[in-house]
Write a protein that holds these residues in place. Structure first.
Motif: not given
Length: 204
Positions: A68-69, A75-78, A81-86
């Motif tokens: 997805n854009h 997000y489909t991958h952990q 999601r981790d990078w987003s949180a950072t």
């Protein structure tokens, strides 16, 4: 551990915006980490930020693999999601970038492309390094990219020509007066831009 025993962050640190120094190079033998550590120390001494180091070699993102854009944040991958949180916890960035063939490297572009909203309304500046060009062509190529995801670059930068000459035998950067003065000017502008954008970050 009870709530009373939980570690606390000093209030003055909590009040400071978070500045992430992102190490763009991941290649073996890189010197980018040394320059990132130097600007991390300079930013800590500057006093307006809580400073974090983000090394893309440690993050180890694959090439963009989300269906997805990024704007949708579905997000489909952990690892995403981790990078987003950072990136979400940051208020500003220093991008430490080498120059590869008149531009910046693929790992840094990939890291930016993984996300969208997480970058918005955040100030950014550049430390570029290289040979005779001091990495300036990499910085110039990065500017439209960071603008496209909503970051706000400041004009001052640190550009290091023939970068290896500034490393001692232990790989520690020994800056000259120009580098030191440029870092202060850049961080002053970054702090002002970060403060100016705070209402927009809060609103979004």
């Amino acid at each position: 551990m009870t709530n009373n025993d939980a570690p606390t962050t000093p209030s003055n640190d909590r009040d400071r915006p978070v500045l992430q120094v992102i190490v763009g190079s991941t290649r073996p033998g890189r010197i980018g980490r040394s320059f990132a550590e130097w600007i991390e120390r300079a930013a800590t001494d500057h006093g307006d930020f809580t400073v974090e180091m983000v090394d893309l070699a440690d993050v180890a993102l694959p090439f963009l693999d989300e269906p997805n854009h990024p704007r949708l944040a579905q997000y489909t991958h952990q690892h995403t999601r981790d990078w987003s949180a950072t990136i979400s916890r940051a208020d500003a960035f220093v991008l430490v970038t080498p120059e590869y063939n008149h531009s910046y490297n693929a790992v840094l572009k990939n890291a930016i492309d993984f996300l969208h909203n997480e970058w918005k309304h955040k100030a950014v500046c550049f430390l570029s390094y290289g040979g005779v060009s001091a990495g300036t062509r990499a910085m110039q190529a990065l500017e439209p990219v960071v603008l496209s995801v909503g970051m706000a670059p400041v004009a001052p930068a640190v550009t290091v020509p023939f970068a290896a000459q500034f490393l001692d035998d232990d790989g520690v950067v020994q800056p000259n007066e120009i580098m030191t003065a440029s870092a202060k000017t850049m961080l002053d502008d970054l702090a002002a831009q970060t403060a100016a954008l705070a209402p927009r970050r809060a609103a979004s």
